[in-house]
Design a protein around this motif. Structure first.
Motif, PDB file in Angstrom:
ATOM      1  N   GLY A 197      46.450  33.804  33.329  1.00 60.98           N
ATOM      2  CA  GLY A 197      45.729  34.893  32.664  1.00 60.98           C
ATOM      3  C   GLY A 197      46.413  35.313  31.375  1.00 60.98           C
ATOM      4  O   GLY A 197      45.765  35.600  30.362  1.00 60.98           O
ATOM      5  N   GLY A 198      47.746  35.333  31.425  1.00 69.67           N
ATOM      6  CA  GLY A 198      48.501  35.710  30.235  1.00 69.67           C
ATOM      7  C   GLY A 198      48.405  34.665  29.144  1.00 69.67           C
ATOM      8  O   GLY A 198      48.277  34.994  27.954  1.00 69.67           O
ATOM      9  N   LEU A 201      44.105  34.214  28.379  1.00 72.77           N
ATOM     10  CA  LEU A 201      43.300  35.414  28.105  1.00 72.77           C
ATOM     11  C   LEU A 201      44.083  36.487  27.357  1.00 72.77           C
ATOM     12  O   LEU A 201      43.526  37.505  26.949  1.00 72.77           O
ATOM     13  CB  LEU A 201      42.769  35.997  29.433  1.00 72.77           C
ATOM     14  N   TRP A 203      46.293  38.425  28.649  1.00 73.83           N
ATOM     15  CA  TRP A 203      46.547  39.590  29.512  1.00 73.83           C
ATOM     16  C   TRP A 203      48.027  39.621  29.916  1.00 73.83           C
ATOM     17  O   TRP A 203      48.389  39.286  31.048  1.00 73.83           O
ATOM     18  CB  TRP A 203      45.668  39.531  30.760  1.00 73.83           C
ATOM     19  N   THR A 204      48.893  40.033  29.038  1.00 76.97           N
ATOM     20  CA  THR A 204      50.329  40.044  29.340  1.00 76.97           C
ATOM     21  C   THR A 204      50.672  41.049  30.439  1.00 76.97           C
ATOM     22  O   THR A 204      51.677  40.897  31.134  1.00 76.97           O
ATOM     23  CB  THR A 204      51.131  40.392  28.075  1.00 76.97           C
ATOM     24  N   TRP A 205      49.820  42.054  30.602  1.00 73.21           N
ATOM     25  CA  TRP A 205      50.053  43.067  31.644  1.00 73.21           C
ATOM     26  C   TRP A 205      49.855  42.492  33.051  1.00 73.21           C
ATOM     27  O   TRP A 205      50.321  43.074  34.043  1.00 73.21           O
ATOM     28  CB  TRP A 205      49.101  44.250  31.463  1.00 73.21           C
ATOM     29  N   LEU A 206      49.143  41.349  33.143  1.00 76.75           N
ATOM     30  CA  LEU A 206      48.813  40.792  34.451  1.00 76.75           C
ATOM     31  C   LEU A 206      50.066  40.285  35.183  1.00 76.75           C
ATOM     32  O   LEU A 206      50.140  40.346  36.415  1.00 76.75           O
ATOM     33  CB  LEU A 206      47.808  39.658  34.283  1.00 76.75           C
TER      34      LEU A 206
END
Length: 302
Positions: A197-198, A201, A203-206
């Protein structure tokens, strides 16, 4: 028959180890070796690639290796001291003690992982997603192999002819190792999902979010095992087995149980003390003969 021969025929040992004790011990040792190697690889990669999800999986695998080490030692200790007169009811519950210790340590580690993951959520840092994903996939493969190795010895049940009680040989030492591997595989999946995901997408918070999710899974598993092993260590009664004993003893209507204690002394062995009035000792013994789970039976006639 001589007096000595009669006495020998009436005496018995207190060896209440599971039927798969030796096999489970060997499987556990193999998984310890696999896990130790992968643990070092994942922690090193997590630090090098700055991945909290990978570090969480690595540290969970470290506790997994430690817990499996404890399990292996417990199998060895229980076998070595199985016939020792020092333990009134044998060493069948050593595995439950090891499982409780493992669960307690995992609960503490879950708190540590959650704390670090929340810190990463509040203060994000860059992650090398591609390299970390490769290591996480290898870790998952090791988890799957370990689960296959341990799964053959985990929680096998069987029925006994002559009564309806479905009894499971629950080796909590093996169960702790098996559930550890399953939980570890789940955190590996979470880590892979977070890293992908990171990478694709943004999404580093994932990554740290999955660290929190993994910590929750570990904590839930830890609580479940801690609850079950504590129950055995505190000699909690087996309500299903107790009800069966009452039915067999009191069913014909000529006997009454005044006091009854049923507790587990090994993975597939229980001890029972039955205080009865209204029937002879031999009669009660014959009625309870079909209950194969009872390895150590004391009948008191009042």
């Amino acid at each position: 028959m001589s007096l000595d021969s009669e006495i020998d025929a009436l005496t018995h040992n207190h060896v209440y180890l599971g039927k798969r004790h030796d096999e489970n011990a060997r499987r556990t040792l193999w998984v310890v070796l696999l896990t130790a190697v992968m643990m070092v690889a994942e922690i090193a990669a997590g630090i090098a690639f700055n991945s909290m999800a990978l570090l969480a999986d690595g540290f969970h695998m470290a506790t997994h290796a430690g817990a499996l080490g404890i399990a292996a030692l417990a199998y060895r200790y229980a076998k070595r001291h199985a016939t020792s007169g020092r333990y009134s009811f044998g060493t069948g519950k050593v595995g439950d003690l090891a499982g409780f210790a493992s669960a307690l340590v995992l609960g503490i580690v879950a708190i540590g992982i959650a704390w670090e993951s929340v810190a990463r959520l509040l203060d994000p840092s860059p992650v090398e997603f591609g390299e970390a994903t490769i290591v996480a996939v290898v870790g998952l493969a090791v988890n799957i192999v370990s689960a296959l190795l341990l799964g053959h010895g985990h929680d096998h049940g069987h029925d006994h002819a002559g009564h309806d009680h479905h009894h499971h040989e629950r080796d909590n030492n093996m169960r702790s190792a098996y559930l550890h591997v399953i939980a570890d595989a789940l955190t590996s999946v979470l880590a892979i999902a977070a890293l992908l995901g990171g990478r694709y997408l943004g999404w580093t918070w994932l990554d740290p979010a999955m660290g929190v999710a993994g910590a929750i899974v570990i904590a839930l598993w830890s609580w479940s095992l801690m609850r079950d092993t504590a129950s055995v260590l505190l000699d909690a009664t087996d309500t299903e087995l107790e009800a069966e004993i009452r039915t067999l003893v009191e069913g014909p209507g000529d006997a009454k149980i005044l006091d009854l204690h049923v507790w587990r002394v090994g993975p597939a062995a229980h001890s029972a003390i039955v205080s009865v009035t209204g029937a002879a000792r031999a009669t009660i013994g014959e009625r309870l003969r079909p209950v194969h789970e009872i390895e150590h039976l004391t009948i008191e006639i009042r």
